[in-house]
Scaffold this active site. Structure first.
Site, mmCIF file in Angstrom:
data_model
loop_
_atom_site.group_PDB
_atom_site.id
_atom_site.type_symbol
_atom_site.label_atom_id
_atom_site.label_comp_id
_atom_site.label_asym_id
_atom_site.label_seq_id
_atom_site.Cartn_x
_atom_site.Cartn_y
_atom_site.Cartn_z
ATOM 1 N N CYS A 5 35.881 13.098 2.390
ATOM 2 C CA CYS A 5 35.890 12.758 0.975
ATOM 3 C C CYS A 5 35.939 14.071 0.200
ATOM 4 C CB CYS A 5 34.629 11.983 0.623
ATOM 5 S SG CYS A 5 34.400 11.832 -1.152
ATOM 6 N N CYS A 11 29.460 14.757 -5.525
ATOM 7 C CA CYS A 11 28.997 13.431 -5.926
ATOM 8 C C CYS A 11 27.595 13.185 -5.386
ATOM 9 C CB CYS A 11 29.979 12.370 -5.445
ATOM 10 S SG CYS A 11 29.305 10.734 -5.217
ATOM 11 N N CYS A 14 27.179 10.176 -0.665
ATOM 12 C CA CYS A 14 27.393 9.918 0.764
ATOM 13 C C CYS A 14 27.075 11.152 1.606
ATOM 14 C CB CYS A 14 28.842 9.501 1.012
ATOM 15 S SG CYS A 14 29.288 7.956 0.238
ATOM 16 N N CYS A 87 37.133 6.651 -3.719
ATOM 17 C CA CYS A 87 35.818 6.632 -3.069
ATOM 18 C C CYS A 87 35.910 5.880 -1.750
ATOM 19 C CB CYS A 87 34.811 5.985 -4.013
ATOM 20 S SG CYS A 87 33.239 5.611 -3.231
ATOM 21 N N GLN A 211 22.634 -7.383 -4.448
ATOM 22 C CA GLN A 211 22.889 -6.458 -3.340
ATOM 23 C C GLN A 211 24.343 -6.025 -3.376
ATOM 24 O OE1 GLN A 211 20.721 -5.273 -1.219
ATOM 25 N NE2 GLN A 211 18.985 -6.689 -1.181
ATOM 26 N N TYR A 240 8.517 -9.670 -5.225
ATOM 27 C CA TYR A 240 9.587 -8.739 -5.633
ATOM 28 C C TYR A 240 10.937 -9.451 -5.436
ATOM 29 C CZ TYR A 240 5.739 -5.487 -4.637
ATOM 30 O OH TYR A 240 4.515 -4.862 -4.571
ATOM 31 N N GLU A 261 8.417 -11.738 -9.709
ATOM 32 C CA GLU A 261 9.280 -10.610 -10.046
ATOM 33 C C GLU A 261 8.887 -10.081 -11.415
ATOM 34 O OE1 GLU A 261 12.074 -8.730 -9.012
ATOM 35 O OE2 GLU A 261 11.996 -7.945 -11.046
ATOM 36 N N ASP A 333 9.825 -7.637 -0.687
ATOM 37 C CA ASP A 333 11.001 -6.757 -0.730
ATOM 38 C C ASP A 333 10.843 -5.790 -1.899
ATOM 39 O OD1 ASP A 333 13.498 -5.639 -0.526
ATOM 40 O OD2 ASP A 333 14.610 -7.424 -1.145
ATOM 41 N N CYS A 360 13.551 -0.751 1.642
ATOM 42 C CA CYS A 360 14.658 0.215 1.519
ATOM 43 C C CYS A 360 14.092 1.636 1.483
ATOM 44 C CB CYS A 360 15.490 -0.089 0.281
ATOM 45 S SG CYS A 360 14.543 -0.147 -1.231
HETATM 46 N N1 SAH Z 1 14.495 -9.425 -3.176
HETATM 47 C C1 SAH Z 1 15.556 -9.138 -4.092
HETATM 48 C C2 SAH Z 1 15.353 -7.887 -4.945
HETATM 49 C C3 SAH Z 1 14.715 -6.699 -4.297
HETATM 50 S S1 SAH Z 1 14.780 -5.228 -5.268
HETATM 51 C C4 SAH Z 1 16.894 -9.121 -3.384
HETATM 52 O O1 SAH Z 1 16.973 -9.069 -2.152
HETATM 53 O O2 SAH Z 1 17.917 -9.196 -4.061
HETATM 54 C C5 SAH Z 1 13.095 -5.023 -5.740
HETATM 55 C C6 SAH Z 1 12.694 -5.858 -6.923
HETATM 56 O O3 SAH Z 1 11.322 -5.597 -7.214
HETATM 57 C C7 SAH Z 1 13.443 -5.547 -8.214
HETATM 58 O O4 SAH Z 1 14.037 -6.733 -8.678
HETATM 59 C C8 SAH Z 1 12.347 -5.041 -9.187
HETATM 60 O O5 SAH Z 1 12.556 -5.454 -10.523
HETATM 61 C C9 SAH Z 1 11.123 -5.695 -8.613
HETATM 62 N N2 SAH Z 1 9.831 -5.039 -8.940
HETATM 63 C C10 SAH Z 1 9.571 -3.716 -9.093
HETATM 64 N N3 SAH Z 1 8.254 -3.522 -9.297
HETATM 65 C C11 SAH Z 1 7.653 -4.736 -9.287
HETATM 66 C C12 SAH Z 1 6.304 -5.188 -9.443
HETATM 67 N N4 SAH Z 1 5.310 -4.324 -9.657
HETATM 68 N N5 SAH Z 1 6.058 -6.507 -9.356
HETATM 69 C C13 SAH Z 1 7.065 -7.397 -9.127
HETATM 70 N N6 SAH Z 1 8.358 -7.031 -8.976
HETATM 71 C C14 SAH Z 1 8.654 -5.718 -9.051
#
Ligand code: SAH
Length: 405
Positions: A5, A11, A14, A87, A211, A240, A261, A333, A360
């Site tokens: 790249c 950038c 990557c 890209c 995603q 989350y 959330e 998550d 992640c």
């Molecule tokens: N599970 C979802 C999103 C995961 S990303 C998926 O797979 O698409 C992580 C998420 O956590 C985000 O949407 C973010 O807004 C949320 N988040 C961050 N801090 C938080 C908190 N203290 N309480 C609840 N949600 C939170």
């Protein structure tokens, strides 16, 4: 084989692009084993068959240099704009459309925004494609509402790219590093696109979190559902939950699901997604996940064994039961920063049989797992998934189970 790249170093997106893909996977595997090996066996990372052009989202910052429009990103750690001609990881169609829009901005002699002076109109271009639906959204971010020649611009763009299904104007007047401002106006089409994960469809508006690698999202969710081992009787918590994707995937195999959330816009999307997919046994709450868990844990202690039935009306208007303080399976998550100690301690008090942790951020995952194993949980499975080939990032799904009391 590795692919080169020309702007890789500048950038900064990557870090692994100059390493052959098999080696990238081996590197990630070694790294995960070093970080997580003390908790148990790290399964071989699930990679992609075709690790290029997987991103269904393209973002370009617009700038101006020597009479030419630049479109790219800021050089890592600086405010210098790097032009991105092509890209490796972004979807080709989205890139083509972004380039088409940039050319039209030049043809229409629209002034590009200047970060330093605050003058100029066109700031960013965002293109998103639903891989399963082939719907495409183009978002033009302007510094103000007035868009001279707007109708002709939209007409010309649709002539060049008839595959675009919606065009949105977003206004971001602020001196900010945020891409989108608070106000969006639909110039063509419905103002959103849809995409699918498994047999569920999701609405994606300009600011929705979704995603960016749909192929690996299927792999990630399949792994998470497999780990959860749902039978149809469980009360499930999706902490989350973003736009509710994981909880909705679980709903068909559970008794009821609650999604928590922090971002109220994501919760609004989640509610609409559940209604659109006719899922009646799920409800969502806009709240800090740690705070919610603490309350639930307190009510569990108050009511003893979670036999209490509480009736809730979900967004589709149907009655669903949620036992107070009950949680059989917890999906979590969190963002890269991981969960809080309050969340983890309350989760352990709530005492779900299984916890499926999707992470992640491997470092914060290791930190959080250390606390879970101190608090009556055992790590059963660790499965890394390569959601972001060519980059150093790794996503991991971990199954924790409650030790016998
Ligand atoms: N599970 C979802 C999103 C995961 S990303 C998926 O797979 O698409 C992580 C998420 O956590 C985000 O949407 C973010 O807004 C949320 N988040 C961050 N801090 C938080 C908190 N203290 N309480 C609840 N949600 C939170």
């Amino acid at each position: 084989m590795s692919v080169s790249c020309p702007v890789q170093k500048k950038c900064g997106g990557c870090d692994f692009a100059d390493i052959p893909y098999e080696e990238q996977l081996a590197k990630k595997q070694t790294e995960m084993e070093a970080l997580l090996g003390r908790f148990g066996k790290v399964e071989p990372i699930l990679g992609m068959e075709d690790p290029y052009h997987y991103r269904g989202k393209v973002h370009r910052v617009l700038g101006f240099q020597k009479g030419k429009i630049l479109s790219g990103c800021y050089e890592a750690g600086s405010h210098r704009l790097v032009n991105i001609p092509e890209c490796l990881i972004e979807d080709r169609k989205c890139q083509e459309i972004a380039a088409g829009a940039v050319k039209l901005i030049g043809d229409f002699k629209l002034r590009v925004y200047d970060e330093d002076t605050g003058y100029g109109l066109m700031r960013h271009i965002l293109v998103r494609r639903g891989f399963a639906t082939d719907e495409i959204m183009l978002v033009l971010v302007l510094s103000e509402r007035m868009f001279p020649g707007k109708n002709n611009f939209v007409k010309a763009l649709r002539e060049i790219h008839p595959e675009i299904t919606t065009i949105v104007q977003n206004v971001n007047p602020g001196h900010t590093s945020m891409v989108l401002g608070p106000q969006s106006t639909t110039l063509f089409g419905p103002g959103f696109i849809r995409d699918a994960i498994g047999d569920l469809t999701f609405r994606i508006s300009p600011s929705s979190f979704f995603q960016v690698n749909p192929v690996q999202t299927e792999v990630l969710y399949r792994t998470a559902m497999d780990f959860a081992g749902l039978t149809g009787k469980e009360t499930v918590l999706d902490a989350y939950c973003g736009t509710g994707t994981i909880g909705m995937a679980a709903a068909a195999k559970a008794k009821s699901v609650v999604g928590v959330e922090l971002n109220p816009e994501a919760v609004a999307d989640a509610r609409r997604n559940a209604a659109d997919n006719h899922i009646a046994n799920i409800s969502f709450l806009a709240e800090d996940a740690g705070q919610y868990m603490e309350r639930q844990a307190a009510s569990r202690i108050l009511y003893g064994r979670p036999e209490e039935e509480r009736f809730d009306r979900n967004e589709a208007g149907k009655l669903v039961t949620a036992r107070k303080g009950a949680c059989d399976v917890l999906f979590m998550d969190p963002p890269r920063t991981g969960a809080t100690e309050k969340f983890i301690r309350s989760a352990a008090k709530l005492s779900p049989r299984r916890i499926v942790y999707i992470s992640c951020g491997p470092d914060t995952l290791a930190r959080d797992l250390s606390l879970f194993v101190k608090l009556k949980y055992r790590v059963e499975k660790i499965q890394p998934v390569d959601m972001f080939p060519e980059t150093r990032h790794v996503e991991t799904v971990v199954l924790l189970s409650r030790k016998a009391d």
